[in-house]
Design an enzyme around this catalytic site. Structure first.
Site, PDB file in Angstrom:
ATOM      1  N   TYR A  49       5.289   2.159 -16.254  1.00 53.45           N
ATOM      2  CA  TYR A  49       4.561   2.606 -15.064  1.00 53.45           C
ATOM      3  C   TYR A  49       3.898   1.420 -14.350  1.00 53.45           C
ATOM      4  O   TYR A  49       3.962   1.320 -13.124  1.00 53.45           O
ATOM      5  CB  TYR A  49       3.514   3.668 -15.445  1.00 53.45           C
ATOM      6  CG  TYR A  49       2.990   4.424 -14.244  1.00 53.45           C
ATOM      7  CD1 TYR A  49       3.621   5.587 -13.785  1.00 53.45           C
ATOM      8  CD2 TYR A  49       1.879   3.964 -13.532  1.00 53.45           C
ATOM      9  CE1 TYR A  49       3.164   6.262 -12.670  1.00 53.45           C
ATOM     10  CE2 TYR A  49       1.413   4.625 -12.415  1.00 53.45           C
ATOM     11  CZ  TYR A  49       2.051   5.781 -11.989  1.00 53.45           C
ATOM     12  OH  TYR A  49       1.596   6.451 -10.881  1.00 53.45           O
ATOM     13  N   LYS A  73       8.461   3.808  -8.096  1.00 51.72           N
ATOM     14  CA  LYS A  73       9.124   2.512  -8.299  1.00 51.72           C
ATOM     15  C   LYS A  73       9.853   1.932  -7.077  1.00 51.72           C
ATOM     16  O   LYS A  73      10.160   0.738  -7.056  1.00 51.72           O
ATOM     17  CB  LYS A  73      10.162   2.643  -9.432  1.00 51.72           C
ATOM     18  CG  LYS A  73       9.552   2.789 -10.811  1.00 51.72           C
ATOM     19  CD  LYS A  73       9.075   1.458 -11.357  1.00 51.72           C
ATOM     20  CE  LYS A  73       8.120   1.588 -12.509  1.00 51.72           C
ATOM     21  NZ  LYS A  73       6.696   1.478 -12.164  1.00 51.72           N
ATOM     22  N   PRO A 110      10.817   9.713  -6.552  1.00 51.45           N
ATOM     23  CA  PRO A 110       9.500   9.067  -6.476  1.00 51.45           C
ATOM     24  C   PRO A 110       8.587   9.281  -7.686  1.00 51.45           C
ATOM     25  O   PRO A 110       7.506   8.692  -7.753  1.00 51.45           O
ATOM     26  CB  PRO A 110       8.874   9.677  -5.212  1.00 51.45           C
ATOM     27  CG  PRO A 110       9.631  10.930  -4.959  1.00 51.45           C
ATOM     28  CD  PRO A 110      10.994  10.748  -5.531  1.00 51.45           C
ATOM     29  N   TYR A 127      -0.203  14.016 -12.879  1.00 49.38           N
ATOM     30  CA  TYR A 127       1.178  14.494 -12.858  1.00 49.38           C
ATOM     31  C   TYR A 127       1.202  15.769 -13.696  1.00 49.38           C
ATOM     32  O   TYR A 127       0.972  15.710 -14.914  1.00 49.38           O
ATOM     33  CB  TYR A 127       2.126  13.468 -13.492  1.00 49.38           C
ATOM     34  CG  TYR A 127       2.326  12.206 -12.673  1.00 49.38           C
ATOM     35  CD1 TYR A 127       1.403  11.160 -12.705  1.00 49.38           C
ATOM     36  CD2 TYR A 127       3.466  12.047 -11.892  1.00 49.38           C
ATOM     37  CE1 TYR A 127       1.612  10.003 -11.962  1.00 49.38           C
ATOM     38  CE2 TYR A 127       3.684  10.881 -11.149  1.00 49.38           C
ATOM     39  CZ  TYR A 127       2.750   9.867 -11.191  1.00 49.38           C
ATOM     40  OH  TYR A 127       2.960   8.717 -10.455  1.00 49.38           O
ATOM     41  N   HIS A 166      -6.198   1.574 -10.288  1.00 50.09           N
ATOM     42  CA  HIS A 166      -6.130   2.695 -11.234  1.00 50.09           C
ATOM     43  C   HIS A 166      -5.699   2.181 -12.604  1.00 50.09           C
ATOM     44  O   HIS A 166      -4.628   1.607 -12.739  1.00 50.09           O
ATOM     45  CB  HIS A 166      -5.144   3.759 -10.733  1.00 50.09           C
ATOM     46  CG  HIS A 166      -5.694   4.582  -9.610  1.00 50.09           C
ATOM     47  ND1 HIS A 166      -5.431   5.917  -9.469  1.00 50.09           N
ATOM     48  CD2 HIS A 166      -6.524   4.264  -8.597  1.00 50.09           C
ATOM     49  CE1 HIS A 166      -6.064   6.387  -8.400  1.00 50.09           C
ATOM     50  NE2 HIS A 166      -6.727   5.390  -7.847  1.00 50.09           N
TER      51      HIS A 166
HETATM   52  P1  RFL Z   1      13.012   1.299   3.965  1.00 51.09           P
HETATM   53  O1  RFL Z   1      11.525   1.408   3.795  1.00 51.09           O
HETATM   54  O2  RFL Z   1      13.794   2.534   4.116  1.00 51.09           O
HETATM   55  O3  RFL Z   1      13.244   0.339   5.215  1.00 51.09           O
HETATM   56  C1  RFL Z   1      14.504   0.209   5.808  1.00 51.09           C
HETATM   57  C2  RFL Z   1      14.299  -0.149   7.253  1.00 51.09           C
HETATM   58  O4  RFL Z   1      15.579  -0.354   7.855  1.00 51.09           O
HETATM   59  C3  RFL Z   1      15.586   0.283   9.112  1.00 51.09           C
HETATM   60  N1  RFL Z   1      16.994   0.568   9.492  1.00 51.09           N
HETATM   61  C4  RFL Z   1      17.689  -0.182  10.368  1.00 51.09           C
HETATM   62  N2  RFL Z   1      17.356  -1.282  11.049  1.00 51.09           N
HETATM   63  C5  RFL Z   1      18.293  -1.800  11.880  1.00 51.09           C
HETATM   64  N3  RFL Z   1      19.518  -1.251  12.048  1.00 51.09           N
HETATM   65  C6  RFL Z   1      19.901  -0.137  11.395  1.00 51.09           C
HETATM   66  N4  RFL Z   1      21.101   0.386  11.598  1.00 51.09           N
HETATM   67  C7  RFL Z   1      18.947   0.441  10.491  1.00 51.09           C
HETATM   68  N5  RFL Z   1      18.987   1.531   9.691  1.00 51.09           N
HETATM   69  C8  RFL Z   1      17.792   1.579   9.089  1.00 51.09           C
HETATM   70  C9  RFL Z   1      14.745   1.521   8.914  1.00 51.09           C
HETATM   71  O5  RFL Z   1      14.264   2.033  10.166  1.00 51.09           O
HETATM   72  C10 RFL Z   1      13.626   0.980   8.028  1.00 51.09           C
HETATM   73  O6  RFL Z   1      12.532   0.487   8.783  1.00 51.09           O
HETATM   74  O7  RFL Z   1      13.684   0.476   2.748  1.00 51.09           O
HETATM   75  P2  RFL Z   1      13.116  -0.732   1.846  1.00 51.09           P
HETATM   76  O8  RFL Z   1      12.549  -1.829   2.699  1.00 51.09           O
HETATM   77  O9  RFL Z   1      14.185  -1.005   0.897  1.00 51.09           O
HETATM   78  O10 RFL Z   1      11.851  -0.097   1.078  1.00 51.09           O
HETATM   79  C11 RFL Z   1      12.009   0.927   0.149  1.00 51.09           C
HETATM   80  C12 RFL Z   1      10.767   1.812   0.134  1.00 51.09           C
HETATM   81  O11 RFL Z   1      10.463   2.225   1.431  1.00 51.09           O
HETATM   82  C13 RFL Z   1      10.967   3.043  -0.767  1.00 51.09           C
HETATM   83  O12 RFL Z   1      11.666   2.688  -1.932  1.00 51.09           O
HETATM   84  C14 RFL Z   1       9.614   3.684  -1.164  1.00 51.09           C
HETATM   85  O13 RFL Z   1       9.011   4.296  -0.067  1.00 51.09           O
HETATM   86  C15 RFL Z   1       9.819   4.688  -2.298  1.00 51.09           C
HETATM   87  N6  RFL Z   1       8.575   5.381  -2.680  1.00 51.09           N
HETATM   88  C16 RFL Z   1       7.671   4.805  -3.535  1.00 51.09           C
HETATM   89  N7  RFL Z   1       7.869   3.541  -3.977  1.00 51.09           N
HETATM   90  C17 RFL Z   1       6.934   2.937  -4.758  1.00 51.09           C
HETATM   91  O14 RFL Z   1       7.145   1.792  -5.169  1.00 51.09           O
HETATM   92  N8  RFL Z   1       5.752   3.568  -5.099  1.00 51.09           N
HETATM   93  C18 RFL Z   1       5.478   4.833  -4.691  1.00 51.09           C
HETATM   94  O15 RFL Z   1       4.397   5.357  -4.968  1.00 51.09           O
HETATM   95  C19 RFL Z   1       6.469   5.517  -3.905  1.00 51.09           C
HETATM   96  N9  RFL Z   1       6.239   6.765  -3.445  1.00 51.09           N
HETATM   97  C20 RFL Z   1       8.299   6.665  -2.165  1.00 51.09           C
HETATM   98  C21 RFL Z   1       7.119   7.338  -2.588  1.00 51.09           C
HETATM   99  C22 RFL Z   1       9.157   7.272  -1.245  1.00 51.09           C
HETATM  100  C23 RFL Z   1       8.848   8.536  -0.755  1.00 51.09           C
HETATM  101  N10 RFL Z   1       9.731   9.070   0.204  1.00 51.09           N
HETATM  102  C24 RFL Z   1       9.296   9.564   1.455  1.00 51.09           C
HETATM  103  C25 RFL Z   1      11.143   8.883   0.040  1.00 51.09           C
HETATM  104  C26 RFL Z   1       6.820   8.591  -2.106  1.00 51.09           C
HETATM  105  C27 RFL Z   1       7.692   9.215  -1.211  1.00 51.09           C
HETATM  106  C28 RFL Z   1       7.354  10.594  -0.759  1.00 51.09           C
HETATM  107  C1  PHB Z   2       1.944   8.721  -3.591  1.00 53.17           C
HETATM  108  O1  PHB Z   2       0.704   8.546  -3.632  1.00 53.17           O
HETATM  109  O2  PHB Z   2       2.563   8.870  -2.544  1.00 53.17           O
HETATM  110  C2  PHB Z   2       2.696   8.720  -4.868  1.00 53.17           C
HETATM  111  C3  PHB Z   2       2.038   8.482  -6.052  1.00 53.17           C
HETATM  112  C4  PHB Z   2       2.736   8.503  -7.247  1.00 53.17           C
HETATM  113  C5  PHB Z   2       4.092   8.780  -7.236  1.00 53.17           C
HETATM  114  C6  PHB Z   2       4.757   8.992  -6.052  1.00 53.17           C
HETATM  115  C7  PHB Z   2       4.058   8.975  -4.855  1.00 53.17           C
HETATM  116  O3  PHB Z   2       4.765   8.812  -8.413  1.00 53.17           O
END
Ligand code: RFL
Ligand code: PHB
Length: 394
Positions: free
Chosen positions: A387, A299, A295, A203, A72
């Site tokens: 971004y 990031k 989110p 957005y 994108h």
């Molecule tokens: P995670 O992915 O939470 O992984 C942590 C892992 O640790 C495990 N865990 C344990 N394991 C052993 N013992 C324990 N006691 C434990 N407790 C927990 C968990 O089961 C899990 O598997 O953290 P990590 O690796 O730091 O990664 C971070 C990312 O997952 C998170 O920042 C992103 O998902 C945020 N996010 C986005 N980030 C982006 O860069 N681009 C995006 O477009 C974006 N969109 C989003 C998002 C997060 C979202 N949600 C659901 C919060 C969109 C959404 C909706």
């Molecule tokens: C997504 O596709 O899940 C998504 C895209 C952009 C954002 C957050 C989440 O800023």
């Protein structure tokens, strides 16, 4: 058991770190509280910065991402029913982002780790950290949640266990300073079987609240709407979700939102959080264990990838030369980038959501901000460069 680096958590941070260390000849063991099926099926992020994509490629795990990821070059900011394109490619000298779902990143990394003899123990229970301020920190856990207690003796522990894991609390409270902001809204997210309604992410700022149109692949759209932080998904029928999406994404340029069956929906809360320091003794926090962003700036995963690159370099320097200077600078180097991503995520969130705690004055400031970032080249460049991702500084 003994390893050089004990890693808690098989999310993006833990898996990327383990594979980066493997490529440098450094041993690690990952323990994960969920099953492989669970971590490979959890729907979260979608947008990867170029730096994250480059990292996956350099590590040799980017083949599927390059084939299936969607490039994108711009995003649309929509307000007052009019869309304004931020041409990131032109504004940043040729950069773009890639839409590739987080659970696909996880699948690629788990496969790569297991193929190269990596140890990942899934579905463990009762994880605890010990002696983190000594030269031989330990992780204890139970096999399969209720089995025998095991101990891993490590040189270092990487706490990659997300926001709710046990690693951050292992830093004494007297040492930890935590910064937090809770937003009075959440996101209701859906996955729907329908082709993309637009070629790029939209957005939208609307009087009824924020909406985001994103995608997953040519057959699946990802959409979000702002809801009350305390709202419950049972209050949201598919019809109600579509009505809100149509209203908030409506535009005067003939845009048509394509509907399809909704096959996944849920509500998440929104917060900003930073833990300082990210290191204590021989324990290093990475990713969501150390910091959370709302989110809106896309990031979180990208920050996790940046942290583990800094950590892997520090560990590599230690194992090659015995020097710990880079490890000692871990918090300082990571937090410089983290705070800028916190600022950007807060800025996007504040600019795009309807905040009922705001005064009419603050609401007009918000609209002026949108007008400014879409009409001033300097402001558009600032948004675009954040971004697509700020450069890594070691
Ligand atoms: P995670 O992915 O939470 O992984 C942590 C892992 O640790 C495990 N865990 C344990 N394991 C052993 N013992 C324990 N006691 C434990 N407790 C927990 C968990 O089961 C899990 O598997 O953290 P990590 O690796 O730091 O990664 C971070 C990312 O997952 C998170 O920042 C992103 O998902 C945020 N996010 C986005 N980030 C982006 O860069 N681009 C995006 O477009 C974006 N969109 C989003 C998002 C997060 C979202 N949600 C659901 C919060 C969109 C959404 C909706
Ligand atoms: C997504 O596709 O899940 C998504 C895209 C952009 C954002 C957050 C989440 O800023």
């Amino acid at each position: 058991m003994r390893t050089q680096v004990g890693i808690i958590g098989a999310g993006p941070a833990g898996l990327l770190l383990s594979h980066l260390l493997y490529l440098q000849g450094i041993d690690s063991i990952i323990i994960e509280s969920r099953t492989r099926e669970e971590i490979e099926g959890t729907i979260r992020a979608g947008v990867l910065e170029q730096g994250t994509v480059d990292l996956m490629n350099q590590m040799g795990v980017g083949a599927r991402l390059m084939k299936e990821g969607l490039f994108h070059e711009g995003i649309e900011l929509r307000f007052n029913g009019i869309g304004h394109r931020i041409n990131m490619h032109e504004l940043t000298g040729g950069k773009h982002v890639t839409v590739y779902p987080q659970h696909e990143v996880i699948k690629d990394l788990v496969e790569a780790r297991l193929k190269t003899g990596g140890q990942i123990h899934f579905h463990v229970g009762d994880v605890s950290l010990h002696d983190v301020d000594t030269a031989s920190p330990k992780i204890r856990f139970r096999w399969d949640k209720e089995g025998d207690i095991q101990e891993i003796v490590c040189d270092y522990i990487a706490g990659c266990d997300g926001f709710h894991g046990p690693s951050r609390p292992a830093i004494p409270q007297s040492v930890r300073k935590e910064y937090q902001k809770i937003y009075p809204f959440g996101w209701l997210g859906i996955l729907t079987e329908a082709p993309p309604s637009a070629p790029e992410l939209i957005y939208a700022n609307h009087d009824r609240g924020f909406a985001l149109l994103s995608t997953r692949n040519p057959q699946v759209q990802r959409l979000y709407i702002q809801v009350d932080a305390a709202d419950n998904i049972v209050n949201w029928s598919d019809d109600r979700i579509w009505t809100e999406l149509h209203t908030r994404l409506e535009s005067k340029d003939g845009f048509k939102l394509i509907e399809g069956p909704i096959f996944q929906k849920g509500i998440i809360s929104m917060k900003s959080f930073v833990c300082d320091p990210m290191q204590y003794g021989r324990l290093f926090l990475a990713g969501d264990a150390a910091h959370i962003v709302p989110p809106t700036g896309a990031k979180g995963l990208n920050l996790a990838a940046a942290d583990v690159q800094v950590l892997a370099r520090g560990l590599e320097a230690f194992y090659k030369t015995g020097k710990t200077e880079m490890l000692e600078r871990y918090t300082e180097v990571c937090l410089r980038r983290v705070w800028k991503a916190e600022r950007f995520s807060w800025f996007m969130t504040t600019m795009l959501h309807r905040n009922h705690q705001h005064t009419p004055f603050e609401h007009r400031i918000q609209l002026a901000e949108l007008d400014y970032v879409t009409s001033s080249r300097a402001a558009s460049i600032s948004l675009a460069e954040n971004y697509v991702g700020l450069p890594m500084e070691f």
